[in-house]
Motif scaffolding. Structure first.
Motif, short mmCIF file in Angstrom:
data_model
loop_
_atom_site.label_atom_id
_atom_site.label_comp_id
_atom_site.label_asym_id
_atom_site.label_seq_id
_atom_site.Cartn_x
_atom_site.Cartn_y
_atom_site.Cartn_z
N GLY A 131 25.18 49.17 36.65
CA GLY A 131 23.85 49.76 36.73
C GLY A 131 22.72 48.76 36.86
O GLY A 131 21.54 49.15 36.88
N LEU A 132 23.04 47.47 36.97
CA LEU A 132 21.98 46.45 37.09
C LEU A 132 21.57 46.32 38.55
O LEU A 132 22.37 45.91 39.39
CB LEU A 132 22.47 45.10 36.54
N PRO A 133 20.31 46.61 38.87
CA PRO A 133 19.89 46.71 40.27
C PRO A 133 19.88 45.39 41.02
O PRO A 133 19.96 45.38 42.25
CB PRO A 133 18.48 47.30 40.17
N ARG A 134 19.77 44.26 40.32
CA ARG A 134 19.64 42.97 41.00
C ARG A 134 20.92 42.13 40.91
O ARG A 134 20.91 40.94 41.25
CB ARG A 134 18.45 42.20 40.43
N VAL A 135 21.99 42.75 40.46
CA VAL A 135 23.28 42.06 40.38
C VAL A 135 24.16 42.51 41.54
O VAL A 135 24.44 43.70 41.70
CB VAL A 135 24.00 42.33 39.05
N GLU A 136 24.57 41.55 42.37
CA GLU A 136 25.58 41.83 43.39
C GLU A 136 26.94 41.71 42.72
O GLU A 136 27.34 40.62 42.29
CB GLU A 136 25.48 40.85 44.55
N LEU A 137 27.63 42.82 42.57
CA LEU A 137 28.86 42.88 41.80
C LEU A 137 30.07 42.85 42.73
O LEU A 137 30.19 43.67 43.64
CB LEU A 137 28.88 44.15 40.95
N ILE A 138 30.98 41.91 42.47
CA ILE A 138 32.23 41.80 43.21
C ILE A 138 33.37 42.06 42.23
O ILE A 138 33.55 41.31 41.26
CB ILE A 138 32.39 40.40 43.83
N VAL A 139 34.11 43.14 42.46
CA VAL A 139 35.23 43.49 41.58
C VAL A 139 36.51 42.95 42.22
O VAL A 139 36.86 43.30 43.35
CB VAL A 139 35.33 45.01 41.37
N LEU A 140 37.18 42.09 41.49
CA LEU A 140 38.39 41.43 41.99
C LEU A 140 39.60 42.31 41.69
O LEU A 140 39.96 42.52 40.55
CB LEU A 140 38.56 40.06 41.31
N GLY A 141 40.21 42.83 42.75
CA GLY A 141 41.32 43.75 42.58
C GLY A 141 42.61 43.05 42.22
O GLY A 141 42.69 41.83 42.08
N GLY A 142 43.66 43.86 42.12
CA GLY A 142 44.97 43.34 41.76
C GLY A 142 45.71 44.36 40.92
O GLY A 142 45.36 45.54 40.90
N CYS A 143 46.70 43.90 40.21
CA CYS A 143 47.48 44.77 39.32
C CYS A 143 46.74 44.92 38.00
O CYS A 143 46.54 43.94 37.28
CB CYS A 143 48.86 44.16 39.10
N TYR A 144 46.34 46.14 37.67
CA TYR A 144 45.56 46.36 36.45
C TYR A 144 46.48 46.39 35.24
O TYR A 144 47.48 47.11 35.22
CB TYR A 144 44.77 47.67 36.53
N ARG A 145 46.10 45.61 34.22
CA ARG A 145 46.84 45.56 32.95
C ARG A 145 46.01 46.22 31.86
O ARG A 145 45.01 45.65 31.40
CB ARG A 145 47.12 44.10 32.59
N PRO A 146 46.39 47.43 31.42
CA PRO A 146 45.61 48.13 30.39
C PRO A 146 45.48 47.34 29.08
O PRO A 146 44.47 47.44 28.40
CB PRO A 146 46.38 49.43 30.18
N LEU A 148 45.16 44.17 28.77
CA LEU A 148 44.17 43.12 28.96
C LEU A 148 42.80 43.67 29.38
O LEU A 148 41.79 43.01 29.15
CB LEU A 148 44.64 42.13 30.02
N GLY A 149 42.82 44.83 30.03
CA GLY A 149 41.58 45.36 30.60
C GLY A 149 41.16 44.63 31.85
O GLY A 149 40.00 44.74 32.29
N THR A 150 42.09 43.91 32.48
CA THR A 150 41.77 43.10 33.66
C THR A 150 42.83 43.29 34.74
O THR A 150 43.95 43.75 34.49
CB THR A 150 41.70 41.60 33.31
N CYS A 151 42.48 42.85 35.96
CA CYS A 151 43.42 42.77 37.05
C CYS A 151 43.99 41.36 37.12
O CYS A 151 43.25 40.38 36.97
CB CYS A 151 42.75 43.13 38.37
N VAL A 152 45.29 41.26 37.37
CA VAL A 152 45.95 39.96 37.47
C VAL A 152 46.94 40.00 38.62
O VAL A 152 47.15 41.04 39.24
CB VAL A 152 46.69 39.60 36.15
N GLY A 153 47.55 38.87 38.91
CA GLY A 153 48.58 38.83 39.94
C GLY A 153 48.10 38.22 41.23
O GLY A 153 46.97 37.71 41.35
N GLY A 154 48.96 38.30 42.24
CA GLY A 154 48.70 37.62 43.51
C GLY A 154 47.45 38.07 44.21
O GLY A 154 46.71 37.25 44.78
N ASP A 155 47.17 39.37 44.23
CA ASP A 155 45.97 39.86 44.91
C ASP A 155 44.71 39.36 44.24
O ASP A 155 43.72 39.02 44.90
CB ASP A 155 45.97 41.39 44.95
#
Length: 252
Positions: A131-146, A148-155
């Motif tokens: 929701g921050l209007p001046r932040v360009e957000l890049i979400v790094l995809g991959g295999c989601y690990r619940p 960890l709450g993060t994506c990991v792996g080759g992608d």
């Protein structure tokens, strides 16, 4: 307090955050540090933790605390640390912010009027920044690990390789002057190492219980830290070692 009661509370804290400090436990229980160290020895013998300098870290399965468990630990301390951490930000910077409840607190503390580019593999961090209007957000995809709450792996690693950052807010599981920055999970540590390689500077924001502790997987040496954000009560002797390695200390 009976021995089994103390040891259950130690197990509870290990499940919540993955580490304990002997001095903090002694104060909490109203016993000597020798008593706490005896408890830790017994739990280590049972395979329920691994002793490190000043305390202990969790052994599997205790290292696998849920996000909900971790988010309920040291909430006020993390809020103060987050406010101090965002003081490092400058307009126009590019950032990596990886997972962890402290990093999620940092993301929520970023001012709405600052212009940033942020790449993250954490869904919690991404949600906080969406929701921050001046932040360009890049979400790094991959295999989601619940867990960890993060994506990991080759992608995820491939996506990180295409980017660079001025600062990397690195969520550390353990921080020790000799062992450096460490994590409990090998896949998570691999992503952290990739982000560290592609960043001009590393920011570590930690509660006291993570200082002088180590998890199994090494991310970087302590000399790689540019900024170390800590509580005002952090042990001076430990901080002096990091300062000698070149870290700038910031108190929350």
């Amino acid at each position: 307090m009976l021995t089994e009661e103390r040891q259950q509370l130690i197990r509870d804290q290990l499940a919540a955050d993955g580490r304990v400090l002997a001095g903090d436990l002694a104060s909490r229980f109203g016993v000597s540090e020798d008593t706490v160290r005896r408890d830790l020895r017994e739990l280590a013998k049972a395979g329920q933790l691994r002793r490190v300098y000043g305390g202990a870290v969790a052994s599997a399965p205790f290292a696998a605390a849920t996000l909900n468990q971790r988010s309920g630990y040291a909430v006020e301390e993390k809020l103060r640390l987050a406010k101090a951490s965002v003081g490092l930000l400058e307009k126009g910077q590019s950032l990596f912010i990886d997972g962890g409840t402290t990093n999620e607190a940092i993301a929520r503390a970023i001012p709405r009027d600052i212009e940033l580019t942020v790449a993250t593999n954490s869904l919690g961090v991404a949600s906080a920044l969406a929701g921050l209007p001046r932040v360009e957000l890049i979400v790094l995809g991959g295999c989601y690990r619940p867990d960890l709450g993060t994506c990991v792996g080759g992608d995820t690693l491939a996506a990180v390789a295409q980017l660079g950052a001025d600062l990397f807010f690195l969520g550390s599981c353990g921080l020790d002057i000799a062992r450096g920055i460490t994590a409990f999970d090998s896949a998570e540590a691999e992503v952290k190492r990739a982000m560290a390689r592609n960043s001009a500077g590393i920011v570590i924001t930690v509660t006291n219980d993570k200082l002088a502790t180590a998890a199994p997987y090494r991310i970087a040496g302590s000399e790689a830290i540019r900024h170390l954000v800590v509580e005002k009560t952090a042990p001076a002797a430990i901080l002096a070692d990091f300062e000698r390695q070149g870290a700038e200390i910031r108190f929350a």
